[in-house]
Design a protein around this motif. Structure first.
Motif, short mmCIF file in Angstrom:
data_model
loop_
_atom_site.label_atom_id
_atom_site.label_comp_id
_atom_site.label_asym_id
_atom_site.label_seq_id
_atom_site.Cartn_x
_atom_site.Cartn_y
_atom_site.Cartn_z
N LEU A 159 0.83 -1.21 0.00
CA LEU A 159 0.00 0.00 0.00
C LEU A 159 0.86 1.25 0.00
CD1 LEU A 159 -2.64 -1.09 2.70
CD2 LEU A 159 -2.86 -1.21 0.20
N LEU A 160 0.34 2.28 -0.62
CA LEU A 160 1.07 3.54 -0.67
C LEU A 160 1.31 4.11 0.73
CD1 LEU A 160 -0.67 5.31 -3.72
CD2 LEU A 160 1.62 4.28 -3.64
N SER A 161 0.37 3.85 1.63
CA SER A 161 0.51 4.36 3.00
C SER A 161 1.68 3.72 3.73
CB SER A 161 -0.79 4.11 3.78
OG SER A 161 -1.09 2.73 3.83
N PHE A 162 2.20 2.61 3.21
CA PHE A 162 3.32 1.93 3.84
C PHE A 162 4.66 2.37 3.25
CE2 PHE A 162 1.57 -2.04 6.09
CZ PHE A 162 0.41 -1.35 6.46
N MET A 163 4.63 3.16 2.19
CA MET A 163 5.88 3.60 1.56
C MET A 163 6.73 4.44 2.50
SD MET A 163 5.88 2.23 -1.42
CE MET A 163 7.14 3.15 -2.32
N LYS A 164 6.11 5.05 3.50
CA LYS A 164 6.82 5.90 4.45
C LYS A 164 7.80 5.11 5.32
CE LYS A 164 2.99 5.57 7.74
NZ LYS A 164 1.91 6.32 8.43
N TYR A 165 7.66 3.79 5.34
CA TYR A 165 8.53 2.99 6.20
C TYR A 165 9.90 2.72 5.57
CZ TYR A 165 4.22 2.25 8.80
OH TYR A 165 3.07 2.44 9.51
N TRP A 166 10.06 3.03 4.27
CA TRP A 166 11.38 2.86 3.66
C TRP A 166 12.36 3.87 4.26
CZ3 TRP A 166 12.32 -1.27 0.80
CH2 TRP A 166 11.29 -1.87 0.06
N ASN A 167 13.57 3.43 4.46
CA ASN A 167 14.63 4.35 4.90
C ASN A 167 14.84 5.42 3.81
OD1 ASN A 167 15.36 3.28 7.44
ND2 ASN A 167 16.55 1.64 6.45
N PRO A 168 15.35 6.57 4.19
CA PRO A 168 15.59 7.63 3.20
C PRO A 168 16.42 7.14 2.01
CG PRO A 168 15.89 8.49 5.41
CD PRO A 168 15.71 7.01 5.55
N GLY A 169 15.94 7.41 0.80
CA GLY A 169 16.65 7.00 -0.41
C GLY A 169 16.36 5.58 -0.84
N GLU A 170 15.54 4.87 -0.08
CA GLU A 170 15.21 3.47 -0.40
C GLU A 170 13.74 3.38 -0.87
OE1 GLU A 170 17.53 1.40 -0.51
OE2 GLU A 170 19.05 2.35 0.72
N PRO A 171 13.44 2.38 -1.68
CA PRO A 171 14.35 1.37 -2.25
C PRO A 171 15.07 1.92 -3.48
CG PRO A 171 12.08 0.96 -2.96
CD PRO A 171 12.03 2.13 -2.02
N ASN A 172 16.34 1.62 -3.58
CA ASN A 172 17.13 2.19 -4.68
C ASN A 172 17.57 1.17 -5.71
OD1 ASN A 172 19.12 0.79 -3.34
ND2 ASN A 172 20.14 2.61 -2.52
N ASN A 173 17.26 -0.11 -5.46
CA ASN A 173 17.61 -1.18 -6.41
C ASN A 173 19.08 -1.13 -6.82
OD1 ASN A 173 16.94 -3.48 -7.99
ND2 ASN A 173 16.81 -2.21 -9.84
N HIS A 174 19.92 -0.87 -5.84
CA HIS A 174 21.35 -0.78 -6.15
C HIS A 174 21.93 -2.19 -6.30
CE1 HIS A 174 25.37 0.87 -6.22
NE2 HIS A 174 25.74 0.04 -5.25
N GLY A 175 22.24 -2.58 -7.52
CA GLY A 175 22.81 -3.90 -7.77
C GLY A 175 21.79 -5.01 -7.65
N ASN A 185 16.15 1.84 11.35
CA ASN A 185 14.86 2.41 11.77
C ASN A 185 13.76 2.25 10.71
OD1 ASN A 185 15.84 3.41 14.29
ND2 ASN A 185 16.82 5.10 13.19
N GLY A 186 14.04 1.53 9.62
CA GLY A 186 13.04 1.40 8.57
C GLY A 186 13.32 0.23 7.67
N TRP A 187 12.79 0.32 6.44
CA TRP A 187 12.95 -0.76 5.48
C TRP A 187 14.08 -0.45 4.49
CZ3 TRP A 187 7.18 -1.59 3.64
CH2 TRP A 187 6.40 -1.94 4.74
N ASN A 188 14.61 -1.53 3.91
CA ASN A 188 15.65 -1.40 2.91
C ASN A 188 15.47 -2.51 1.88
OD1 ASN A 188 18.21 -0.44 1.79
ND2 ASN A 188 19.04 -2.39 2.55
#
Length: 210
Positions: A159-175, A185-188
């Motif tokens: 849900l869009l309301s859960f997007m706030k739990y990503w850490n700053p700059g995440e998800p970045n799909n790095h590699g 403190n959040g999701w990665n």
């Protein structure tokens, strides 16, 4: 003279003193027999009443024992299995070992559970705090099917309301980071091949008093 003698001679009475004694004795025997029978009947009635009271007493004891047993079972009933943590009608298993995302998913399924799906802010706070004390922990979230389209393991979309739990700059799909984890403190998003701790979730057992 003959008349006088005749007057003195009395005819024998068949129910004389002996007959009256027999009659009284018969009455006494009948009364005694009646008394014995009455005492026997009263004793039997008393015995029946006593047995009935004992039965009622035993029945009451059995009911009391059943109540105590039921209370004891209710007290012993566990909402979650050993090594699982209860929270808001669900049980959570926080692993002590580390696995990659796919193996973590399989481990939960083998226990009849799911790699955890977050469904509320309260649950997120609980999981984040617990995972933070352990280290990076896999959750049941990935974009393996389509890049940047995140789904839970049950197929439901994030849900869009859960997007706030990503850490700053995440998800970045790095590699090629396609699997979600609790980190800090959040999701990665991280590579699914990385070995992390993991957490499973399943409904709690019911201990309702029926």
């Amino acid at each position: 003279m003959n008349d006088t003698k005749a007057a003195r001679v009395q005819p024998l009475d068949p129910l004389g003193h002996l007959g009256r004694h027999r009659h009284l004795l018969l009455q006494f025997l009948c009364f005694t027999l009646f008394t014995v029978l009455l005492v026997a009947i009263l004793a039997q009635v008393s015995k029946v009443r006593s047995c009935h009271k004992q039965e009622l007493s035993k029945e009451g004891e059995i009911v009391q024992d059943l109540r105590q047993l039921k209370a004891g079972v209710a007290h012993l009933c566990r909402r979650c299995s050993w090594d699982w943590t209860f929270f808001q009608e669900h049980c959570y298993f926080f692993s002590k070992s580390q696995r990659n995302w796919h193996d973590s998913l399989s481990a939960c399924q083998e226990m009849g559970a799911q790699l955890v799906i977050v469904q509320s802010a309260e649950e997120q706070s609980f999981l984040q705090q617990t995972s933070k004390s352990k280290g990076s922990t896999w959750m049941g979230l990935s974009d393996l099917n389509k890049e940047a389209t995140w789904h839970w393991v049950d197929g439901s979309a994030l849900l869009l309301s859960f997007m706030k739990y990503w850490n700053p700059g995440e998800p970045n799909n790095h590699g090629e980071e396609d699997c979600g984890e609790f980190s800090g403190n959040g999701w990665n998003d991280n590579k699914c091949e990385v070995e992390n701790f993991w957490v499973c979730k399943q409904p709690a057992n019911s201990c309702a008093d029926n």
